[in-house]
Structure formats: C-alpha cells, structure tokens
Design a protein around this motif. Structure first.
Motif, PDB file in Angstrom:
ATOM      1  N   UNK A 156      15.134   4.068  -7.137  1.00 57.13           N
ATOM      2  CA  UNK A 156      14.474   4.062  -7.316  1.00 57.13           C
ATOM      3  C   UNK A 156      14.994   2.097  -7.141  1.00 57.13           C
ATOM      4  N   UNK A 157      15.739   1.634  -5.814  1.00 59.06           N
ATOM      5  CA  UNK A 157      16.024   0.634  -5.973  1.00 59.06           C
ATOM      6  C   UNK A 157      15.226  -0.693  -6.219  1.00 59.06           C
ATOM      7  N   UNK A 158      13.703  -0.634  -5.516  1.00 58.24           N
ATOM      8  CA  UNK A 158      12.540  -1.796  -5.447  1.00 58.24           C
ATOM      9  C   UNK A 158      12.519  -1.550  -6.762  1.00 58.24           C
ATOM     10  N   UNK A 159      12.474  -0.232  -7.745  1.00 59.06           N
ATOM     11  CA  UNK A 159      12.122  -0.383  -9.352  1.00 59.06           C
ATOM     12  C   UNK A 159      12.939  -1.024  -9.922  1.00 59.06           C
ATOM     13  N   UNK A 160      14.201  -0.776  -9.599  1.00 63.89           N
ATOM     14  CA  UNK A 160      15.090  -1.117 -10.158  1.00 63.89           C
ATOM     15  C   UNK A 160      15.155  -3.035 -10.290  1.00 63.89           C
ATOM     16  N   UNK A 161      15.354  -3.483  -9.083  1.00 66.83           N
ATOM     17  CA  UNK A 161      15.464  -4.573  -8.640  1.00 66.83           C
ATOM     18  C   UNK A 161      14.142  -5.241  -9.182  1.00 66.83           C
ATOM     19  N   UNK A 162      12.861  -5.031  -9.487  1.00 67.99           N
ATOM     20  CA  UNK A 162      11.553  -5.727  -9.771  1.00 67.99           C
ATOM     21  C   UNK A 162      11.720  -5.406 -11.192  1.00 67.99           C
ATOM     22  N   UNK A 163      11.618  -5.008 -11.678  1.00 67.14           N
ATOM     23  CA  UNK A 163      11.846  -5.236 -13.443  1.00 67.14           C
ATOM     24  C   UNK A 163      13.295  -5.620 -13.815  1.00 67.14           C
ATOM     25  N   UNK A 216       9.091 -10.699  -1.487  1.00 65.78           N
ATOM     26  CA  UNK A 216       7.431 -11.237  -1.881  1.00 65.78           C
ATOM     27  C   UNK A 216       6.565 -10.166  -2.737  1.00 65.78           C
ATOM     28  N   UNK A 217       6.773  -8.778  -1.952  1.00 62.82           N
ATOM     29  CA  UNK A 217       6.218  -7.395  -2.660  1.00 62.82           C
ATOM     30  C   UNK A 217       6.152  -7.186  -3.908  1.00 62.82           C
ATOM     31  N   UNK A 218       7.468  -7.336  -3.885  1.00 63.92           N
ATOM     32  CA  UNK A 218       8.124  -7.205  -5.335  1.00 63.92           C
ATOM     33  C   UNK A 218       7.659  -8.098  -6.591  1.00 63.92           C
ATOM     34  N   UNK A 259       7.498   2.196  -8.191  1.00 68.96           N
ATOM     35  CA  UNK A 259       7.904   3.315  -8.037  1.00 68.96           C
ATOM     36  C   UNK A 259       6.964   3.597  -6.275  1.00 68.96           C
ATOM     37  N   UNK A 260       5.948   3.026  -6.007  1.00 65.99           N
ATOM     38  CA  UNK A 260       4.880   3.187  -5.072  1.00 65.99           C
ATOM     39  C   UNK A 260       5.624   2.281  -4.231  1.00 65.99           C
ATOM     40  N   UNK A 261       5.791   0.992  -4.665  1.00 61.10           N
ATOM     41  CA  UNK A 261       6.764   0.263  -3.002  1.00 61.10           C
ATOM     42  C   UNK A 261       7.932   1.285  -2.911  1.00 61.10           C
ATOM     43  N   UNK A 262       8.789   1.427  -3.925  1.00 57.95           N
ATOM     44  CA  UNK A 262       9.818   2.573  -3.424  1.00 57.95           C
ATOM     45  C   UNK A 262       9.418   3.247  -2.567  1.00 57.95           C
ATOM     46  N   UNK A 263       8.115   4.268  -2.032  1.00 59.03           N
ATOM     47  CA  UNK A 263       7.587   4.936  -2.109  1.00 59.03           C
ATOM     48  C   UNK A 263       7.450   4.378  -0.406  1.00 59.03           C
ATOM     49  N   UNK A 264       6.791   3.036  -0.005  1.00 57.69           N
ATOM     50  CA  UNK A 264       6.249   2.135   1.263  1.00 57.69           C
ATOM     51  C   UNK A 264       7.066   1.784   1.597  1.00 57.69           C
ATOM     52  N   UNK A 265       7.870   0.919   0.677  1.00 58.69           N
ATOM     53  CA  UNK A 265       9.215   0.315   1.309  1.00 58.69           C
ATOM     54  C   UNK A 265      10.540   0.307   0.531  1.00 58.69           C
TER      55      UNK A 265
END
Length: 301
Positions: free
Chosen positions: A246-253, A167-169, A81-87
């Motif tokens: 939270x798209x980054x969370x969904x994709x990253x997991x 890359x960050x994910x 979720x931190x990535x969703x906040x900043x990226x």
C-alpha cells in the motif's frame, strides 16, 4: 479578523521571493531554520512552565493529543487504501532495511528541547513574562526562512500540477484530517474551528505546535506538537511495513514529512518511483500548513 494572518503571511511571502542558487547559502538557511525551531520550542517549554495548575494542564494536553491523534489517524487510514486501489504506484522489487532508531533521533531531540525549556522554567528563578513576545518575534523570522526553503525546494508549479497521485494524496489527507478534527472537537467540546486548525498540521510538528501555541496558548501548542510528532513516529514504523503493498497509504500518512524527514525511508524501502509522489504531496501539505492553520485561527471568535 485577518490582520493576524497578514502579519504572519508577510514574512512567508517575502521569503518565497528569494531564489538562492548558492548551495552554501542555502545550507546556511537550512541550519538557521533548524536553530530557530530549537529556540522557539524551548520557549514553548518555558511557556508551559508558566501555566497555572500545570499538572491538570498536562493531563489536558495528553487528552487532546490522544483524541485528535486517534480521530485523525482513523479518518486518514480509512481513505488512503482507496487511492492504492485506483491510482496504484509501482514500487521497486528490492527491499532494504532502514535504521529506524536513527531516523527517530531527531524527533526525540525535539521532545528533549521542549522538556528542557519546561524544566528550566520550573527550576530557575526567572520571570517568564517575556516569553510570548520573544516567541512571536522569532516566529516571524522562522516563517521568513521557511518561505525561502519552499521557494528553493526544486519543484515548479507545473511539476506539482502534473503529478496526479501527489495532488490526490494531499487532498485526501486534508479532507480526512479535517473530518477527524471536527470529530475530535465534538468529543472534546471545543470550537470546530479550533479542531480544524489543530487538524491542519499534517505532520509538521514544529511549526504546528508553534502556531497553535501562539494562537491558543501552550495547552493547544503542546498538544499540536505531540499529535504531529506521533504521526511522524508512527509513519517511520509504518512505511517499511506497508509501502510494498500500500505505497499510497504509507506515503500519504507521512503527511508533510514525506518530502523531507521520512523521504529517505520512503526511497529506500519503496524505490525511486515513490519519490516524486512523496515530494509533491509533502510539498503541497507543507505549503498549506501555515495557510490553513492561520485561516481557521482567524475564524475563532
């Protein structure tokens, strides 16, 4: 110490050298890879049947599975979720329903393949001394075809480097999975390197189960298979629920499966803006699964 790694990486590297431009041939490679996965997973089931004290070993497999899955999942979901906040990723406004039962069918089929091999080994009066050698041989062929698939995935190194979010994910999933793996290894009182190897599957359940089974035996192989399979099944349910907020969370997991098996649900529920991030993060993780797993395997005394 690294001779086993070189033995495994050689077919992967050789496969990566092949550029397949003919669509029919590429489809043949994909089908062959699928068939080999079914074969080697059935052999995994046979190797489970050859275990002494099978009942207690199955209990051990489930203990390893639950411990690693919970530790890795908590670590992943605490950081994503931190990535969703900043990226943040801008998703499309439309929302479509996805037949999750159809998406989960392939995973269920693989469970039945392993189970079929297990029951065949238990019920049929056959010697199982040949299973390990056959698994190793098929694994070499499988890695060769996986190398071909990675080379012909449609992504260039430039595209990977320029996609910051992907890359960050991938980096966050790697680091947090390792944190969860070390925690699980401490709880289970096993080698830290074994914990790091088990944590480096990133959702690629078929290959991770095969590699861990070949390195540490069917208990670790079965547990690794179930850990990553559970990640994919949870991701299939989680993506439609979280990808709007939270798209980054969904994709990253989703881990390595974001570039293939869970990509349709990501595209359908999150829109085309999510696709490049999913493909790049999934590609990086898929590329690193055999590299990292075999590296940590080589460090185990």
């Amino acid at each position: 110490m690294f001779s086993g790694m070189i033995f495994i990486f050689t077919p992967l590297f050789l496969g990566y050298l092949f550029v397949v431009r003919n669509e029919k041939r590429l489809n043949l490679v994909n089908r062959t890879t699928s068939y080999l996965i079914y074969i080697i997973l059935s052999l995994m089931g046979l190797s489970l049947a050859a275990l002494d004290n099978l009942g207690s070993n199955l209990q051990l497999i489930l203990t390893y599975t639950v411990t690693f899955f919970v530790c890795i999942g908590i670590a992943n979901l605490s950081a994503l979720p931190i990535i969703d906040k900043y990226l943040p990723i801008q998703t499309d406004s439309t929302h479509k329903k996805v037949p999750l039962s159809q998406m989960a069918l392939e995973s269920i089929k693989l469970i039945f393949v392993v189970g079929g091999g297990l029951f065949a080994g238990l019920l049929l009066p056959i010697s199982l001394g040949w299973v390990d050698a056959a698994s190793e041989g098929i694994l070499i062929v499988l890695l060769f075809f996986i190398g071909i698939q990675l080379r012909n995935s449609g992504l260039t190194l430039k595209q990977i480097i320029l996609n910051k979010q992907g890359m960050v994910l991938a980096l966050v999933i790697i680091l947090t999975s390792w944190l969860g793996g070390v925690t699980a290894a401490w709880l289970l009182d096993i080698s830290i390197y074994q914990g790091l190897a088990m944590a480096s599957g990133f959702g690629w359940y078929s290959l991770s189960g095969i590699l861990m089974g070949d390195a540490f035996g069917p208990v670790f192989g079965g547990a690794s298979f179930l850990i990553e399979l559970a990640r994919e099944l949870v991701a299939l349910v989680m993506i439609p629920m979280l990808i709007r907020r939270l798209p980054c969370t969904a994709i990253g997991y989703a881990g390595a499966t974001a570039m293939d098996f869970t990509l349709p649900v990501i595209q359908t529920t999150g829109g085309v803006r999510c696709v490049p991030v999913a493909i790049v993060s999934g590609f990086i993780l898929s590329l690193l699964v055999p590299v990292l797993m075999l590296f940590f395997v080589s460090l185990v005394a």
